[in-house]
Enzyme design. Structure first.
Site, PDB file in Angstrom:
ATOM      1  CE  LYS A 211      -3.441   2.530   2.862  1.00 25.46           C
ATOM      2  NZ  LYS A 211      -4.196   2.491   3.779  1.00 25.46           N
ATOM      3  CD  GLU A 217       9.166  -5.970   7.211  1.00 27.12           C
ATOM      4  OE1 GLU A 217       8.994  -4.732   6.740  1.00 27.12           O
ATOM      5  OE2 GLU A 217       9.267  -6.179   8.469  1.00 27.12           O
ATOM      6  N   GLY A 273      -4.719  -1.759   5.072  1.00 25.48           N
ATOM      7  CA  GLY A 273      -3.810  -2.905   4.607  1.00 25.48           C
ATOM      8  C   GLY A 273      -4.628  -4.237   4.875  1.00 25.48           C
ATOM      9  NE  ARG A 274      -6.258  -3.847  11.008  1.00 30.40           N
ATOM     10  CZ  ARG A 274      -5.733  -2.692  11.153  1.00 30.40           C
ATOM     11  NH1 ARG A 274      -4.501  -2.412  10.460  1.00 30.40           N
ATOM     12  NH2 ARG A 274      -6.004  -1.560  11.887  1.00 30.40           N
ATOM     13  CD  GLU A 359      -1.574  -4.163  11.408  1.00 31.29           C
ATOM     14  OE1 GLU A 359      -2.175  -4.340  10.520  1.00 31.29           O
ATOM     15  OE2 GLU A 359      -0.429  -4.550  11.513  1.00 31.29           O
ATOM     16  CG  HIS A 390      -5.116 -36.004  16.319  1.00 30.83           C
ATOM     17  ND1 HIS A 390      -5.194 -37.137  17.047  1.00 30.83           N
ATOM     18  CD2 HIS A 390      -6.067 -35.817  15.532  1.00 30.83           C
ATOM     19  CE1 HIS A 390      -6.385 -37.917  16.488  1.00 30.83           C
ATOM     20  NE2 HIS A 390      -6.865 -37.213  15.592  1.00 30.83           N
ATOM     21  CE  LYS A 510       5.991  -0.984  10.143  1.00 27.75           C
ATOM     22  NZ  LYS A 510       5.047  -0.345   9.290  1.00 27.75           N
TER      23      LYS A 510
HETATM   24  O1  F6P Z   1       2.631  -3.852   9.976  1.00 27.42           O
HETATM   25  C1  F6P Z   1       1.929  -2.680   9.582  1.00 27.42           C
HETATM   26  C2  F6P Z   1       1.566  -2.613   8.175  1.00 27.42           C
HETATM   27  O2  F6P Z   1       1.322  -1.245   8.001  1.00 27.42           O
HETATM   28  C3  F6P Z   1       0.227  -3.390   8.254  1.00 27.42           C
HETATM   29  O3  F6P Z   1      -0.666  -2.741   8.689  1.00 27.42           O
HETATM   30  C4  F6P Z   1       0.258  -3.509   6.692  1.00 27.42           C
HETATM   31  O4  F6P Z   1      -0.586  -4.488   6.231  1.00 27.42           O
HETATM   32  C5  F6P Z   1       1.674  -3.901   6.653  1.00 27.42           C
HETATM   33  O5  F6P Z   1       2.288  -2.972   7.511  1.00 27.42           O
HETATM   34  C6  F6P Z   1       2.214  -3.697   4.969  1.00 27.42           C
HETATM   35  O6  F6P Z   1       2.054  -2.482   4.596  1.00 27.42           O
HETATM   36  P1  F6P Z   1       2.131  -2.115   3.024  1.00 27.42           P
HETATM   37  O7  F6P Z   1       1.107  -2.746   2.408  1.00 27.42           O
HETATM   38  O8  F6P Z   1       2.094  -0.574   2.819  1.00 27.42           O
HETATM   39  O9  F6P Z   1       3.582  -2.682   2.588  1.00 27.42           O
END
Ligand code: F6P
Length: 546
Positions: A211, A217, A273-274, A359, A390, A510
């Site tokens: 987003k 990452e 995002g979620r 979240e 199990h 972060k």
């Molecule tokens: O971990 C925080 C967060 O902002 C989530 O809410 C989001 O889904 C994720 O990082 C990834 O964010 P982006 O889609 O901006 O890379």
């Protein structure tokens, strides 16, 4: 977690009434509740939008439901729902509207944000995604060297990964089997290395899903993916145009990365995002299952949205499940919810729900910044049945903790095989029955169980569960389940009075990681953390040298 002074929520008469009511139910066993009301199993059930919910095995009676509905009224759940659908900026800490419901509104529907209808824009992106998906699926979209695409690697994390992975696994039955879809999320190089193991770069399409297009990452993995691709395709940077697409709200960062805006599918800051697996972030899902199935999933979500918006609260699936969840957490003391899909394709559903629920509702202050004062977001966890039986079900049946369960089962298997499905479903029904009714010491003695073993073999029962039954795991059914849980989260957040749509809690870690990264490789940088962190970094500096 409780603050000592009474908060606005605890001061509400509706909250106090539930507190006063709780001891009555705590003193009653589900065995009694069923014995005194022979119709309970039929009465405390709801059939709506193709989902049958049996909530009779919760420790509730009609008064509990009435009081919970009063709590919903007193906390303004109705007003919050209406405000969301009206496109108000209910995500107040980020000044954003919350309109994921617009992502699945049918063509021609009207949802306004700042006076403008957002639905045409949603369908414009969906149509572009569909056109692209058809070209890739049909072999018209060719890689740099002229080969058709066989491998799709989605790079994203959090909401840009968990929803797409979950949906891909859930709808694998509907997928085009000669298109291999993989996912990379972790910054751990192993994730990327294993995802591209043995695949031909000339046949690979990378989807960079982010987003913000700034997430550490994802950007690290995206750069590694570009290096990996270019090193295999002769270093010609023009190959990026055929092998990379971006899903983002940040066009500027996308083009800075080197992906042309033609290859970008956008969405909007009113999509959290979620809550984004049904936006452009769902491109990997659409590539796998095709635009028609993707649209069927959206339609399932929309059906649930309309049900949530319009059904009276006493017959509203997300509202009822949300309120019963509040009852279990805040009045019966449960700290978690186990989500137990008896459907192998839903194996990533609990992991997906963890971000959605925790979240969203893992907050300790209300919208106005005041402490909530009561426990909020329970811990969601789970595994598909029967595997969980199990493993951890022992604790759910005989442990000291109360773990409310959501069982999810289907009438028909997508892979009928002998009597497997009947065996599977027998276990759903058996687990709910065992949890609710248990097995008494007298029953054991009547069976001749040795006295010394009676305490070990008895089940106290009285453990709550919901059972959700659907006909078959279709794209629409998945859409309904996802939207159901989205709205359960919303209902609970509204009752607690918190902002379900921000996530400030992820920021501190972060920021600290950014500070630590340059300290790891340079032993001359003086460490100014606490003594534990300093020592750990020092150890790591030694270890990384090998
Ligand atoms: O971990 C925080 C967060 O902002 C989530 O809410 C989001 O889904 C994720 O990082 C990834 O964010 P982006 O889609 O901006 O890379």
């Amino acid at each position: 977690m409780t603050d000592s002074s009474s908060t606005a929520l605890q001061a509400l008469p509706a909250w106090k009434a539930l507190q006063a009511h709780a001891p009555k139910l705590q003193a009653q066993h589900l065995r009694e509740l069923f014995a005194t009301d022979p119709q309970r199993g039929e009465r405390l059930a709801l059939d709506a939008v193709g989902i049958y919910l049996d909530y009779s095995k919760n420790r509730i009676n009609d008064d509990t439901l009435r009081l919970l509905l009063s709590l919903a009224e007193a906390t303004g759940v109705r007003e919050r729902i209406d405000a969301m659908f009206r496109g108000e900026r209910i995500n107040t800490t980020e000044g954003r509207a919350v309109l994921h419901v617009a992502l699945r509104a049918p063509r021609g529907a009207k949802i306004l944000f700042d006076g403008a209808d957002v639905v045409p824009g949603v369908h414009e992106v969906l149509d572009r995604m569909a056109g692209f998906a058809e070209r890739v699926r049909g072999g018209a979209w060719l890689g740099h060297g002229g080969k058709r695409i066989r491998h799709i690697v989605n790079i994203g994390i959090g909401g840009s990964d968990l929803g797409p992975v979950m949906a891909y696994e859930a709808l694998r039955h509907y997928s085009q089997r000669d298109l291999d879809v993989r996912f990379v999320s972790n910054v751990d190089g192993t994730d990327f290395a294993e995802a591209v193991q043995g695949i031909d770069a000339a046949e690979t399409l990378f989807i960079i899903a982010s987003k913000t297009f700034t997430t550490l990452e994802t950007m690290t993995n995206a750069h590694s993916a570009r290096d990996w691709l270019l090193s295999r395709l002769g270093g010609d940077a023009s190959a990026v145009a055929k092998h990379f697409v971006a899903l983002s709200t940040n066009a500027e960062a996308v083009s800075k990365f080197g992906i042309a805006t033609d290859n970008m599918f956008g969405f909007w800051d009113w999509v959290g995002g979620r809550y984004s697996m049904d936006s452009a972030i769902g491109l990997s899902t659409m590539l796998a299952i095709g635009p028609e199935h993707f649209r069927a999933m959206l339609d399932g979500m929309h059906q649930m949205d309309e049900h949530f918006r319009l059904a009276p609260f006493e017959r509203n699936l997300p509202v009822l499940m949300g309120l019963i969840g509040i009852w279990n957490s805040n009045f019966l003391g449960a700290h978690s919810v186990a989500v137990l899909p008896y459907e192998q394709y839903l194996k990533r559903f609990p992991a997906y729900l963890q971000q959605l629920t925790m979240e969203s509702n893992g907050k300790r202050v209300r919208l106005d910044g005041a402490p909530i004062g009561v426990d909020t977001g329970p811990i969601y966890w789970g595994e598909p049945g029967t595997n969980g039986q199990h493993s951890f079900y022992q604790l759910i049946h005989q442990g000291t903790r109360l773990v409310p369960c959501d069982f999810i089962g289907f009438g028909r298997s997508l892979n009928p095989l002998g009597d497997h499905h009947d065996q599977l479903m027998a276990n759903v029904f058996a687990q709910g029955e065992a949890l609710a009714f248990g097995k008494t010491a007298d029953e054991l003695r009547a069976e001749g169980v040795a006295e010394a073993l009676v305490p070990h073999k008895s089940f106290e029962g009285n453990r709550p569960s919901n059972t959700l039954l659907l006909d078959e795991l279709t794209p629409a059914a998945l859409g309904k389940l996802v939207a159901l849980y989205e709205h359960i989260v919303f209902t609970q957040g509204a009752v607690w009075g918190l902002n379900c749509f921000d996530q400030w809690g992820v920021e501190l870690g972060k920021a600290l990681a950014q500070r630590i990264i340059p300290e790891l490789g340079d032993a001359n940088v003086a460490l100014k953390h606490d003594s534990s962190t300093n020592t750990l970094i020092g150890r790591y500096r030694q270890l990384r040298r090998g």
